[in-house]
Design a protein around this motif. Structure first.
Motif, mmCIF file in Angstrom:
data_model
loop_
_atom_site.group_PDB
_atom_site.id
_atom_site.type_symbol
_atom_site.label_atom_id
_atom_site.label_comp_id
_atom_site.label_asym_id
_atom_site.label_seq_id
_atom_site.Cartn_x
_atom_site.Cartn_y
_atom_site.Cartn_z
ATOM 1 N N LEU A 233 -27.973 -66.438 44.049
ATOM 2 C CA LEU A 233 -28.993 -67.286 43.435
ATOM 3 C C LEU A 233 -30.190 -66.458 42.971
ATOM 4 C CD1 LEU A 233 -30.051 -70.109 42.738
ATOM 5 C CD2 LEU A 233 -30.891 -70.301 45.083
ATOM 6 N N THR A 234 -30.623 -65.514 43.796
ATOM 7 C CA THR A 234 -31.781 -64.698 43.442
ATOM 8 C C THR A 234 -31.474 -63.768 42.271
ATOM 9 O OG1 THR A 234 -32.537 -64.768 45.737
ATOM 10 C CG2 THR A 234 -33.485 -63.079 44.328
ATOM 11 N N LEU A 235 -30.311 -63.141 42.290
ATOM 12 C CA LEU A 235 -29.941 -62.244 41.185
ATOM 13 C C LEU A 235 -29.823 -62.996 39.873
ATOM 14 C CD1 LEU A 235 -27.248 -60.026 42.953
ATOM 15 C CD2 LEU A 235 -29.566 -59.349 42.318
ATOM 16 N N ALA A 236 -29.462 -64.271 39.936
ATOM 17 C CA ALA A 236 -29.314 -65.068 38.713
ATOM 18 C C ALA A 236 -30.652 -65.468 38.103
ATOM 19 C CB ALA A 236 -28.485 -66.313 38.997
ATOM 20 N N THR A 237 -31.757 -65.260 38.817
ATOM 21 C CA THR A 237 -33.073 -65.675 38.309
ATOM 22 C C THR A 237 -33.817 -64.545 37.616
ATOM 23 O OG1 THR A 237 -34.134 -65.183 40.451
ATOM 24 C CG2 THR A 237 -33.295 -67.414 40.120
ATOM 25 N N GLY A 238 -33.147 -63.442 37.336
ATOM 26 C CA GLY A 238 -33.836 -62.309 36.714
ATOM 27 C C GLY A 238 -34.482 -62.653 35.391
ATOM 28 N N LYS A 239 -33.767 -63.366 34.543
ATOM 29 C CA LYS A 239 -34.318 -63.743 33.234
ATOM 30 C C LYS A 239 -35.496 -64.701 33.392
ATOM 31 C CE LYS A 239 -32.890 -65.518 28.705
ATOM 32 N NZ LYS A 239 -31.755 -66.047 27.902
ATOM 33 N N LEU A 240 -35.401 -65.628 34.356
ATOM 34 C CA LEU A 240 -36.501 -66.561 34.591
ATOM 35 C C LEU A 240 -37.743 -65.824 35.075
ATOM 36 C CD1 LEU A 240 -34.536 -69.415 36.431
ATOM 37 C CD2 LEU A 240 -35.129 -69.267 34.003
ATOM 38 N N LEU A 241 -37.563 -64.836 35.943
ATOM 39 C CA LEU A 241 -38.703 -64.080 36.448
ATOM 40 C C LEU A 241 -39.342 -63.246 35.347
ATOM 41 C CD1 LEU A 241 -37.294 -62.931 39.911
ATOM 42 C CD2 LEU A 241 -38.975 -64.719 39.462
ATOM 43 N N ASN A 242 -38.541 -62.766 34.404
ATOM 44 C CA ASN A 242 -39.115 -62.056 33.253
ATOM 45 C C ASN A 242 -40.045 -62.969 32.459
ATOM 46 O OD1 ASN A 242 -37.934 -59.576 33.714
ATOM 47 N ND2 ASN A 242 -36.177 -59.955 32.398
ATOM 48 N N LEU A 244 -41.649 -65.662 33.682
ATOM 49 C CA LEU A 244 -42.818 -65.954 34.506
ATOM 50 C C LEU A 244 -43.798 -64.794 34.521
ATOM 51 C CD1 LEU A 244 -41.177 -67.704 37.602
ATOM 52 C CD2 LEU A 244 -42.370 -68.779 35.689
ATOM 53 N N ALA A 245 -43.282 -63.577 34.393
ATOM 54 C CA ALA A 245 -44.164 -62.408 34.402
ATOM 55 C C ALA A 245 -45.104 -62.390 33.200
ATOM 56 C CB ALA A 245 -43.331 -61.129 34.430
ATOM 57 N N LEU A 246 -44.757 -63.099 32.134
ATOM 58 C CA LEU A 246 -45.607 -63.162 30.941
ATOM 59 C C LEU A 246 -46.723 -64.186 31.080
ATOM 60 C CD1 LEU A 246 -42.775 -63.060 28.248
ATOM 61 C CD2 LEU A 246 -44.169 -61.155 29.056
ATOM 62 N N GLY A 247 -46.704 -64.978 32.153
ATOM 63 C CA GLY A 247 -47.687 -66.031 32.320
ATOM 64 C C GLY A 247 -47.065 -67.397 32.087
ATOM 65 N N ASP A 248 -47.624 -68.410 32.729
ATOM 66 C CA ASP A 248 -47.044 -69.752 32.634
ATOM 67 C C ASP A 248 -47.074 -70.296 31.215
ATOM 68 O OD1 ASP A 248 -46.728 -69.483 35.308
ATOM 69 O OD2 ASP A 248 -48.136 -71.071 35.889
ATOM 70 N N ASP A 249 -48.168 -70.080 30.504
ATOM 71 C CA ASP A 249 -48.281 -70.621 29.147
ATOM 72 C C ASP A 249 -47.248 -70.005 28.213
ATOM 73 O OD1 ASP A 249 -50.374 -72.216 29.961
ATOM 74 O OD2 ASP A 249 -51.924 -70.789 29.342
ATOM 75 N N VAL A 250 -47.091 -68.688 28.292
ATOM 76 C CA VAL A 250 -46.104 -68.010 27.445
ATOM 77 C C VAL A 250 -44.694 -68.438 27.834
ATOM 78 C CG1 VAL A 250 -45.174 -65.773 26.757
ATOM 79 C CG2 VAL A 250 -47.636 -66.047 27.083
ATOM 80 N N ALA A 251 -44.440 -68.581 29.154
ATOM 81 C CA ALA A 251 -43.116 -69.006 29.602
ATOM 82 C C ALA A 251 -42.779 -70.400 29.074
ATOM 83 C CB ALA A 251 -43.052 -68.989 31.132
ATOM 84 N N ARG A 252 -43.757 -71.309 29.084
ATOM 85 C CA ARG A 252 -43.511 -72.649 28.532
ATOM 86 C C ARG A 252 -43.270 -72.579 27.037
ATOM 87 N NH1 ARG A 252 -47.975 -73.864 32.032
ATOM 88 N NH2 ARG A 252 -47.279 -74.987 33.903
ATOM 89 N N ALA A 253 -44.012 -71.723 26.341
ATOM 90 C CA ALA A 253 -43.816 -71.576 24.901
ATOM 91 C C ALA A 253 -42.424 -71.040 24.574
ATOM 92 C CB ALA A 253 -44.889 -70.656 24.317
ATOM 93 N N LEU A 254 -41.853 -70.265 25.502
ATOM 94 C CA LEU A 254 -40.500 -69.741 25.306
ATOM 95 C C LEU A 254 -39.422 -70.741 25.714
ATOM 96 C CD1 LEU A 254 -41.005 -66.084 26.614
ATOM 97 C CD2 LEU A 254 -40.771 -66.828 24.242
ATOM 98 N N GLY A 255 -39.849 -71.934 26.129
ATOM 99 C CA GLY A 255 -38.895 -72.977 26.465
ATOM 100 C C GLY A 255 -38.482 -73.037 27.915
ATOM 101 N N GLN A 256 -39.177 -72.299 28.789
ATOM 102 C CA GLN A 256 -38.825 -72.301 30.196
ATOM 103 C C GLN A 256 -39.515 -73.452 30.928
ATOM 104 O OE1 GLN A 256 -36.651 -70.591 31.688
ATOM 105 N NE2 GLN A 256 -36.241 -68.872 30.309
ATOM 106 N N ASN A 257 -38.795 -74.047 31.854
ATOM 107 C CA ASN A 257 -39.379 -75.017 32.776
ATOM 108 C C ASN A 257 -39.954 -74.223 33.949
ATOM 109 O OD1 ASN A 257 -39.853 -76.923 34.838
ATOM 110 N ND2 ASN A 257 -38.305 -78.297 33.996
ATOM 111 N N VAL A 258 -41.271 -74.016 33.947
ATOM 112 C CA VAL A 258 -41.904 -73.116 34.900
ATOM 113 C C VAL A 258 -41.687 -73.594 36.335
ATOM 114 C CG1 VAL A 258 -44.111 -72.161 35.671
ATOM 115 C CG2 VAL A 258 -43.606 -72.323 33.234
#
Length: 359
Positions: A233-242, A244-258
């Motif tokens: 589960l943790t290894l599968a979250t690598g892309k999500l953590l990338n 989140l590292a850009l900031g919540d606003d940028v992550a939402r703009a990229l279509g991620q559910n923070v």
């Protein structure tokens, strides 16, 4: 008469420099990074062999191979090697779990000092285990693990809830402060329970120090399914953590559910910390030091940080365990103490190196 350029003429698009490629994409396709991952795996294999051969009674590599491939019950050296196999396996699992959990926590909190110990997760698991020993008379990892899960999850939720208070939300600094405060409070509660019961203290003190010795296949069978699920589960979250590292606003703009991304990563961390703490007790510095070492090699891409950490964590933990076996013969120093002795100087060196690089 001057001829004007036709507006329909397409202007050549500027060529993208290789340095303009996204870091994560450039890293993920690098054969050099794959080769480094293979080299780390080879180092881990060597450390595992050393864990089977080095101790109060050392044996040769040939004897180790014979013991694994053609065990002879009448051979004392073979029995020594076989007795070290469960210890090495639990070191592999716990080291990978703690290092991967530390790397994921640093990505969730966007804080390079985030660690299961600093954020109070290990303290929550320890308090829950103490309560289980005191109230229900637990004495085995199969009983510890469920209480450790509950304690780790409760501590993580409390830290995040406290850090979320205020207009800015759960900032990295507030998460670290809330975790440190909660860890101190939970440690006080743990000590209060232990002082009131000598029997609980006697049972708990052998687990609290953090050790790989005395763990058999029953413990491995109990915790390994949880550790493997948590690692996947943790290894599968690598892309999500990338993201989140850009900031919540940028992550939402990229279509991620923070919220979902943090929840999935946090679930993996809780499973890993709960199972690892139940199996070997609270062990520090592995989840703090290893991700910093990995970033020196692979950069900031969590798709590589997580697998590298999962391989380097056992290297540090088993190396500390080997040193603890030989530093004070004929006795040994438990691995929970040796990780602090080995990890603290390494972490100080990493911090100084990073600071000098910024000057």
């Amino acid at each position: 008469m001057a001829v004007q350029a036709s507006p329909l003429r397409a202007t050549p698009s500027p060529r993208r420099s290789p340095t303009q490629e996204p870091v994560g994409r450039r890293r993920s396709s690098s054969p050099r990074t794959v080769a480094r991952l293979g080299l780390v795996a080879l180092v881990l294999l060597v450390v595992c062999a050393a864990s089977l051969t080095i101790g109060a009674r050392s044996v040769g590599v040939g004897t180790m191979i014979d013991a694994v491939t053609a065990f002879d019950p009448a051979n004392g050296d073979h029995a020594v090697v076989l007795s070290r196999v469960p210890r090495t396996v639990i070191g592999l699992l716990v080291g990978a779990a703690l290092a991967a959990a530390g790397a994921a926590l640093q990505g969730i909190a966007r804080n390079p000092l985030a660690d299961p110990g600093i954020l109070g997760i290990n303290a929550g698991a320890a308090l829950a285990v103490v309560v289980g020993i005191y109230v229900f008379g637990l004495s085995s990892a199969s009983g510890y693990i469920w209480f450790a899960f509950v304690g780790a999850a409760a501590a993580a939720l409390v830290v995040y809830a406290v850090a979320s208070i205020g207009r800015e939300g759960a900032t990295p600094v507030k998460l670290a402060l809330a975790g440190a405060a909660l860890a101190a409070g939970l440690a006080s509660l743990t000590n209060a329970v232990l002082v009131s019961s000598q029997e609980t203290l006697d049972t708990f003190r052998f687990w609290q120090v953090g050790t790989l010795s005395g763990r058999g296949w029953d413990v491995i069978g109990t915790v390994s399914p949880f550790l493997l699920v948590g690692l996947v589960l943790t290894l599968a979250t690598g892309k999500l953590l990338n993201s989140l590292a850009l900031g919540d606003d940028v992550a939402r703009a990229l279509g991620q559910n923070v919220g979902l991304a943090r929840g999935l990563a946090a679930l993996g961390v809780v499973i890993l910390c709960g199972a690892a703490t139940a199996a070997a007790g609270p062990i520090g510095f592995v989840g703090l030091v290893i991700p910093h070492m990995v970033r020196l090699v692979v950069g900031a891409d969590y798709r590589w940080i997580l697998p590298f950490s999962a391989l380097l964590g056992p290297v540090l933990l088993l190396s500390a365990d080997i040193i603890g076996r030989v530093v004070l013969p004929p006795g040994e120093v438990q691995v929970g103490i040796m990780t602090a002795v080995v990890g603290a100087p390494v972490f100080i060196w990493l911090v100084r190196r990073r600071r000098m690089a910024q000057l």
